[in-house]
Scaffold this active site. Sequence first.
Site, short mmCIF file in Angstrom:
data_model
loop_
_atom_site.label_atom_id
_atom_site.label_comp_id
_atom_site.label_asym_id
_atom_site.label_seq_id
_atom_site.Cartn_x
_atom_site.Cartn_y
_atom_site.Cartn_z
N LYS A 90 -16.25 -3.32 -20.25
CA LYS A 90 -15.42 -2.35 -19.55
C LYS A 90 -16.07 -0.98 -19.75
O LYS A 90 -16.74 -0.75 -20.76
CB LYS A 90 -14.01 -2.36 -20.16
CG LYS A 90 -12.93 -1.89 -19.22
CD LYS A 90 -12.29 -3.04 -18.46
CE LYS A 90 -11.18 -2.51 -17.57
NZ LYS A 90 -10.45 -3.56 -16.90
N GLY A 194 7.33 -3.27 -10.25
CA GLY A 194 6.06 -2.67 -9.87
C GLY A 194 5.59 -3.27 -8.56
O GLY A 194 5.24 -4.46 -8.49
N GLY A 196 3.04 -2.36 -6.29
CA GLY A 196 1.80 -1.75 -5.82
C GLY A 196 0.89 -2.78 -5.16
O GLY A 196 1.33 -3.66 -4.43
N VAL A 198 -0.58 -5.30 -6.24
CA VAL A 198 -0.31 -6.71 -6.56
C VAL A 198 1.15 -7.07 -6.27
O VAL A 198 1.44 -8.10 -5.67
CB VAL A 198 -0.63 -7.02 -8.04
CG1 VAL A 198 -0.38 -8.49 -8.33
CG2 VAL A 198 -2.08 -6.66 -8.36
#
Length: 365
Positions: A90, A194, A196, A198
């Site tokens: 990452k 949530g 968004g 997804v």
Amino acid sequence: MAVGALISDPHPGVEVPDGSEHELLLVRRGMRTGIQMIVAVHSTVLGPALGGCRMWHYATLRDAIDDALRLSSAMTLKAAAARLPLGGGKSVVRLPDGPQPSGALRRAMLQDFADALNLLDGLYITAEDVGSTPEDMAVLSSHSSFVVGSPARRGGSGDPGDFTAAGVQAAMKACCARRYGTAKLAGRSVAIVGLGHVGEPLARRLVKDGASLLLSDIDPARLTLANELGASWLDPEDALRAEVDVLAPCALGGVLDDVLAEELGCQIVCGSANNQLARDEVADRLAARGIMYAPDFIVNSGGLINVSLELTGYDRALAQRRADEIEGVLEQVLLHAEQTSVTPLAAAVELANGRLAAAERSTAA
Ligand SMILES: NC(=O)c1ccc[n+]([C@@H]2O[C@H](COP(=O)([O-])OP(=O)(O)OC[C@H]3O[C@@H](n4cnc5c(N)ncnc54)[C@H](O)[C@@H]3O)[C@@H](O)[C@H]2O)c1
């Protein structure tokens, strides 16, 4: 391939913490912008480390490094559990104070980051993450080959949200099969917190499956989605505690802490948010309460699976099939957890570590 920690000037004091299993930590200041950039490679045992680039504000360089180290080790588990020939890495670009860099400054920042990618020569491959966009990936890909996740019109695989949602849907089927004896989602009550990239496609998929939805977001404008889909609406604090079959956390990480673990009203937790547990021990609390927790790094691996296919020639239909396979992977994890009396989280970590150990043995042989 353990290459040890590589620390570039001008941060000679920065070290990988004692006990860390990371192969490499690169800390670099962009030559054009002076912006600090970090790449953490946790493991390349299964292949090159693929993971997103987080472009975010951090109070200190140490905070940015710790985030890169934490996020990259989770990517190793995610890739291994998804049976991908990839390692875990990452990166973090520590944004300067003020608004998000744009225009010429953003382009220069991306060129600086491409320098870091090229320095690592393919050991790490970057993708979109919080704060970075598919457009950024397109800019990066004109300066480096070690980039995936550009928009579809620029030759990339585009927004991974629907593939991540497909994986969450597949994972929910595995959970319901073990908990209720049928993988069918028709009639199941599901709270999605949530809505968004997804959460919205997940809601659309579950409506088609005949699930009864309760939707929630901190953004009240998302109520229009609930109205469109004929779903109920609650504020996030109540939605997280709702008495439903499945709770799907699809917003921020760290949402499941010790307090919420005692107050959940659901039977199953299965959502896309990364690092849902505030600490791993919360998995034990959930198990003690009889709540099935589907490990996030398996549930949300559809996005990584999708983007990884760019490395071998992107095929949308294959991406969908591979996301659907998450159902089988999670079934195996849940069964193993039951048979060995451990939490699904422990079983998933064991599965991933088993793959890594087997690859290490075959390299050593
Ligand atoms: N996008 C992907 O393909 C992908 C892949 C793997 C994991 N994830 C993880 O899934 C989660 C959602 O990703 P996304 O791409 O949909 O993000 P997003 O930013 O598109 O959507 C997040 C949504 O959550 C809402 N939100 C933020 N805080 C909230 C809160 N406290 N309560 C309720 N709603 C809140 C936001 O308003 C937004 O609508 C993240 O944790 C992300 O790391 C995403």
